[in-house]
Design an enzyme around this catalytic site. Structure first.
Site, mmCIF file in Angstrom:
data_model
loop_
_atom_site.group_PDB
_atom_site.id
_atom_site.type_symbol
_atom_site.label_atom_id
_atom_site.label_comp_id
_atom_site.label_asym_id
_atom_site.label_seq_id
_atom_site.Cartn_x
_atom_site.Cartn_y
_atom_site.Cartn_z
ATOM 1 N N ALA A 178 -20.142 -8.597 -19.336
ATOM 2 C CA ALA A 178 -19.946 -7.582 -18.303
ATOM 3 C C ALA A 178 -19.000 -8.036 -17.200
ATOM 4 O O ALA A 178 -18.391 -7.211 -16.520
ATOM 5 C CB ALA A 178 -21.291 -7.186 -17.708
ATOM 6 N N SER A 179 -18.858 -9.358 -17.012
ATOM 7 C CA SER A 179 -18.009 -9.838 -15.917
ATOM 8 C C SER A 179 -16.782 -10.610 -16.392
ATOM 9 O O SER A 179 -15.846 -10.807 -15.619
ATOM 10 C CB SER A 179 -18.818 -10.719 -14.959
ATOM 11 O OG SER A 179 -19.391 -11.817 -15.638
ATOM 12 N N GLY B 156 -14.409 -12.077 -20.195
ATOM 13 C CA GLY B 156 -14.253 -12.152 -21.644
ATOM 14 C C GLY B 156 -13.485 -13.396 -22.014
ATOM 15 O O GLY B 156 -12.844 -14.027 -21.161
ATOM 16 N N HIS C 255 -23.999 -7.288 -30.513
ATOM 17 C CA HIS C 255 -24.631 -7.341 -29.193
ATOM 18 C C HIS C 255 -24.622 -8.792 -28.747
ATOM 19 O O HIS C 255 -25.066 -9.683 -29.474
ATOM 20 C CB HIS C 255 -26.053 -6.800 -29.251
ATOM 21 C CG HIS C 255 -26.669 -6.647 -27.896
ATOM 22 N ND1 HIS C 255 -27.244 -7.706 -27.229
ATOM 23 C CD2 HIS C 255 -26.786 -5.580 -27.069
ATOM 24 C CE1 HIS C 255 -27.703 -7.285 -26.056
ATOM 25 N NE2 HIS C 255 -27.427 -6.000 -25.933
ATOM 26 N N ASP C 256 -24.107 -9.064 -27.547
ATOM 27 C CA ASP C 256 -23.910 -10.454 -27.135
ATOM 28 C C ASP C 256 -25.202 -11.260 -27.135
ATOM 29 O O ASP C 256 -25.195 -12.456 -27.458
ATOM 30 C CB ASP C 256 -23.184 -10.550 -25.788
ATOM 31 C CG ASP C 256 -23.786 -9.693 -24.686
ATOM 32 O OD1 ASP C 256 -24.890 -9.140 -24.875
ATOM 33 O OD2 ASP C 256 -23.146 -9.566 -23.627
ATOM 34 N N THR C 257 -26.320 -10.625 -26.813
ATOM 35 C CA THR C 257 -27.586 -11.357 -26.845
ATOM 36 C C THR C 257 -27.969 -11.723 -28.272
ATOM 37 O O THR C 257 -28.486 -12.815 -28.529
ATOM 38 C CB THR C 257 -28.719 -10.537 -26.205
ATOM 39 O OG1 THR C 257 -28.314 -10.121 -24.905
ATOM 40 C CG2 THR C 257 -29.986 -11.362 -26.085
#
Length: 483
Positions: free
Chosen positions: A11-12, A14, A234-236
């Protein structure tokens, strides 16, 4: 030797990470890093999706400059947000951020028509206003009707690169629209939103080959020929694949803008207790489930830094925090008021006043308050998970950027009373790469991949110790009573 590229966008920020497997060890090289964020445009907080695509091409050009003409590529990003695709394959609008205020009261409004228990039994997903289900509930009808397909962010990036539309399962599960048992988009839920299930692309498992990067891009940019693999997008989910866990009875904490704490299970738990505690059953890679809780995370610290005009680095903020006694002030980090306030510093101070506590004034005190509150929340959730699953948690693996915050790791170990292992910080990119390598036959399985991770990266260890957990927990309960 094969070269692999992980496109890992949070989200902040890349990054593009180049990876290869040498003598059963992973070697990583960061090729390109860039900022990410949303801006207020056309009435909403929107992601700069076209700029993100440009950053990916810049990164791939840097890969080509290293003399690499062919590579395998995987994409992971944050969850729940989506792009609407028109009949000609065009983007209808820039995607709106999950932090946009359009979904305020959406959960309440939808569940007044459609019972919470019914939705949870179907999906096993926790109720959060940011979920795709509620975003689509308030989406402009004209745009929805014009949309031929609804693609989540990493699936959209994969589509732009290859022309192939899919809905990868780990990310699709976060939408709160997949049926746990049928393992399909739930037609009943979608019909309640007046959305045809055909607007979603075919569900595709992590580890599936997607396609080659289109010839048009190879002509437009000097980039390698890339085979794109659908990883745990999904990054998680990628971070959990990249967790250096071994044995049984362990939990994970993916610590970044969000903190996601949970356990990897072979079957979902969507019983009454899990529903009451608002736990989620997100799908994981290779037939697993991520039984977890979303916690606000380092977003709060990031916003404190922004309000301070970034005068202090995060390391300096943590050092300053160590000058004050912990748990002098405690906040409920998951209170919706901290989701996207105009001024995070003012919001924390107001919360402390309203709950009868002293007010943190300095950057050190504010950071101390947040780290202590996060550690407490982690410990409380680990306690709940043990009760719900019936499994005694003996180890916690912290991965992601937050694994570098030693004081937070130590506080968590003390409060939870278990051993904590921290790192690697790039677990998401590592998990992305491991899934690519499994697809290409270089790594046998996720278990084998985790063994390679343990042998490839330094993992910090934090021992549990005596702390006034029950006393602090009681104080927190009293703070919550003010709400």
């Amino acid at each position: 030797m094969k070269h692999y590229v992980a496109v890992d966008i949070g989200a902040s920020s890349g990054r593009l990470i180049l990876g290869k497997l040498v003598n059963e060890k992973l070697q990583l090289e960061e090729i390109h890093r860039f900022k990410n964020g949303f801006t207020y445009r056309d009435g909403h907080e929107r992601w700069e999706i076209d700029q993100l695509m440009q950053e990916i091409f810049i990164g791939l050009e840097k890969v080509k400059q290293l003399g690499i003409s062919e590579c395998v590529l995987g994409i992971d990003t944050w969850g729940v947000d989506y792009v609407l695709i028109g009949a000609s394959g065009e983007k209808l609008a820039d995607p709106i951020s999950y932090r946009d205020k359009r979904t305020l009261n959406a959960v309440q409004n939808l569940t007044s028509e459609y019972p919470r228990e019914y939705i949870y039994k179907k999906t096993g997903i926790q109720f959060m206003e940011l979920n795709t289900l509620y975003q689509l509930y308030v989406e402009e009808r004209d745009l929805l009707e014009r949309a031929e397909k609804i693609l989540l962010i990493p699936d959209y990036i994969g589509y732009v690169l290859t022309g192939v539309k899919v809905a990868e399962t780990t990310n699709s599960s976060t939408t709160q629209m997949l049926n746990l048992r049928e393992q399909l988009f739930d037609k009943d839920l979608l019909s309640h939103l007046n959305i045809d299930v055909e607007k979603f692309a075919p569900l595709t498992d992590a580890g599936t080959y997607l396609g080659e990067v289109k010839e048009d891009w190879l002509k437009m940019y000097d980039i390698p020929n890339c085979d794109v693999v659908t990883v745990a997008t999904h990054d998680t989910a990628s971070a959990v694949v990249g967790t250096p866990a071994e044995g049984e009875n362990w939990a994970f904490l993916s610590s970044g803008t969000w903190s996601l704490i949970g356990m990897e299970l072979s079957a979902p738990i969507n019983n009454e207790v899990a529903f009451k505690e608002n736990y989620t059953n997100e799908w994981g890679a290779y037939g697993t489930y991520r039984f977890l809780k979303n916690i606000m995370g380092l977003w709060i610290v990031q916003e404190i830094a922004r309000m301070d005009d970034y005068k202090h680095s995060f390391a300096e903020m943590a050092e300053e925090a160590g000058n004050y006694p912990y748990f002098k002030q405690i906040i409920n980090v998951n209170d919706a008021r901290f989701n996207n306030p105009e001024n995070m510093v003012d919001e924390i101070r107001l919360y402390c006043r309203e709950t009868g506590q002293t007010v943190p004034e300095t950057i050190g005190e504010l950071t101390n308050c947040v780290y202590g509150s996060l550690a407490l929340y982690y410990a409380l959730e680990l306690e709940k998970m043990t009760e719900i699953t019936g499994k005694k948690i003996e180890k916690l693996y912290i991965v992601g950027g937050g694994s570098n915050v030693a004081m937070l790791n130590q506080l968590t170990a003390k409060l939870a009373g278990i051993e904590v292992f921290a790192g690697p910080s790039e677990a998401t990119a590592i998990g992305n790469l491991v899934v690519q390598m499994i697809n290409q036959g270089e790594i046998e399985s996720m278990r084998a991949g985790r063994k390679i991770i343990r042998n490839s990266f330094e993992i910090g260890e934090f021992s549990c110790g005596d702390v006034r957990f029950e006393e602090i927990k009681e104080r927190f309960t009293k703070v919550l009573e003010f709400n």
